[in-house]
Design a protein around this motif. Structure first.
Motif, short mmCIF file in Angstrom:
data_model
loop_
_atom_site.label_atom_id
_atom_site.label_comp_id
_atom_site.label_asym_id
_atom_site.label_seq_id
_atom_site.Cartn_x
_atom_site.Cartn_y
_atom_site.Cartn_z
N THR A 99 0.81 -1.22 0.00
CA THR A 99 0.00 0.00 0.00
C THR A 99 0.84 1.27 0.00
OG1 THR A 99 -0.23 -0.08 2.41
CG2 THR A 99 -1.99 -1.08 1.10
N LEU A 100 2.05 1.21 0.53
CA LEU A 100 2.89 2.41 0.61
C LEU A 100 3.94 2.49 -0.50
CD1 LEU A 100 3.50 2.49 4.46
CD2 LEU A 100 1.99 3.97 3.13
N ARG A 101 4.20 1.38 -1.16
CA ARG A 101 5.23 1.34 -2.22
C ARG A 101 4.61 0.82 -3.51
NH1 ARG A 101 10.73 1.39 -1.20
NH2 ARG A 101 10.70 1.64 -3.47
N ALA A 102 3.78 1.65 -4.12
CA ALA A 102 3.11 1.26 -5.37
C ALA A 102 4.11 1.00 -6.49
CB ALA A 102 2.12 2.34 -5.78
N ASP A 103 5.34 1.48 -6.32
CA ASP A 103 6.36 1.29 -7.34
C ASP A 103 6.95 -0.13 -7.33
OD1 ASP A 103 7.44 2.10 -4.79
OD2 ASP A 103 9.41 2.25 -5.73
N LEU A 104 6.65 -0.90 -6.30
CA LEU A 104 7.20 -2.25 -6.18
C LEU A 104 6.17 -3.30 -6.59
CD1 LEU A 104 9.09 -2.10 -2.75
CD2 LEU A 104 10.06 -1.89 -5.05
N SER A 105 6.61 -4.26 -7.36
CA SER A 105 5.74 -5.38 -7.74
C SER A 105 5.73 -6.39 -6.59
CB SER A 105 6.28 -6.05 -9.00
OG SER A 105 7.54 -6.65 -8.74
N PRO A 124 6.64 -9.57 -6.72
CA PRO A 124 7.93 -10.27 -6.65
C PRO A 124 9.04 -9.42 -6.00
CG PRO A 124 6.93 -10.64 -8.79
CD PRO A 124 6.11 -9.58 -8.09
N GLN A 125 9.04 -8.12 -6.28
CA GLN A 125 10.05 -7.25 -5.66
C GLN A 125 9.86 -7.18 -4.15
OE1 GLN A 125 9.15 -3.86 -8.19
NE2 GLN A 125 11.23 -3.92 -9.05
N ILE A 126 8.62 -7.05 -3.71
CA ILE A 126 8.35 -7.02 -2.27
C ILE A 126 8.82 -8.33 -1.65
CG2 ILE A 126 6.52 -7.02 -0.51
CD1 ILE A 126 4.95 -5.10 -2.42
N GLY A 127 8.51 -9.44 -2.29
CA GLY A 127 8.93 -10.74 -1.79
C GLY A 127 10.44 -10.85 -1.66
N ARG A 128 11.17 -10.34 -2.64
CA ARG A 128 12.64 -10.38 -2.58
C ARG A 128 13.17 -9.55 -1.42
NH1 ARG A 128 12.16 -10.53 -8.18
NH2 ARG A 128 12.35 -8.28 -8.41
N HIS A 129 12.56 -8.38 -1.18
CA HIS A 129 12.98 -7.51 -0.09
C HIS A 129 12.66 -8.10 1.28
CE1 HIS A 129 14.35 -3.95 -2.21
NE2 HIS A 129 13.30 -4.02 -3.00
#
Length: 138
Positions: free
Chosen positions: A45-51, A53-58
């Motif tokens: 909700t706060l990082r619309a720029d992240l997909s 899969p990217q959130i999962g990696r982080h």
């Protein structure tokens, strides 16, 4: 201002009383999973720029479907306000925004944010009281 995933993990872990390493590990107990899901939801909700899969990696190398499951779980809890989830997520969001905008050492972060939130809630109560008096015509 960009709210980093590392900060989201730290705030979600602190809120649950857990170390960040538990959230990125393979632990599956309920408190850890719920805190991790809150972190997924906040990141989404706060990082619309992240997909997903990217959130999962982080967040510990999670699969995008795991992230999606966590986001949906918390979204449902917020909508139904299960155990005050809507209020909790608003508090976590406020902590994140304040933490991202402040230069506070990590060990002082929670107390600094709690003090800032308490001060903001006090000011909000004063504004509401003044508004009510004005609406009544003094």
């Amino acid at each position: 201002m960009i709210i980093r995933c590392a900060l989201i993990l730290r705030i979600a872990a602190e809120d649950a009383g857990l170390p960040v390493r538990d959230l990125v590990a393979d632990k599956r107990d309920e408190p850890t999973a719920l805190a991790r899901h809150r972190a997924f939801y906040l990141a989404r909700t706060l990082r619309a720029d992240l997909s997903l899969p990217q959130i999962g990696r982080h967040m510990g190398g999670r699969d995008h479907t795991t992230v999606l499951h966590g986001v949906r779980r918390i979204a449902e809890r917020v909508v139904n306000d299960t155990d005050g989830e809507a209020r909790r997520m608003e508090r976590l969001r406020a902590r994140l925004v304040l933490a991202a905008s402040m230069d506070v050492p990590t060990n002082d972060l929670v107390s600094a944010l709690d003090a800032a939130i308490e001060a903001a809630e006090f000011r909000l109560a004063a504004v509401r009281e003044a508004r009510a008096k004005i609406a009544e015509g003094f």
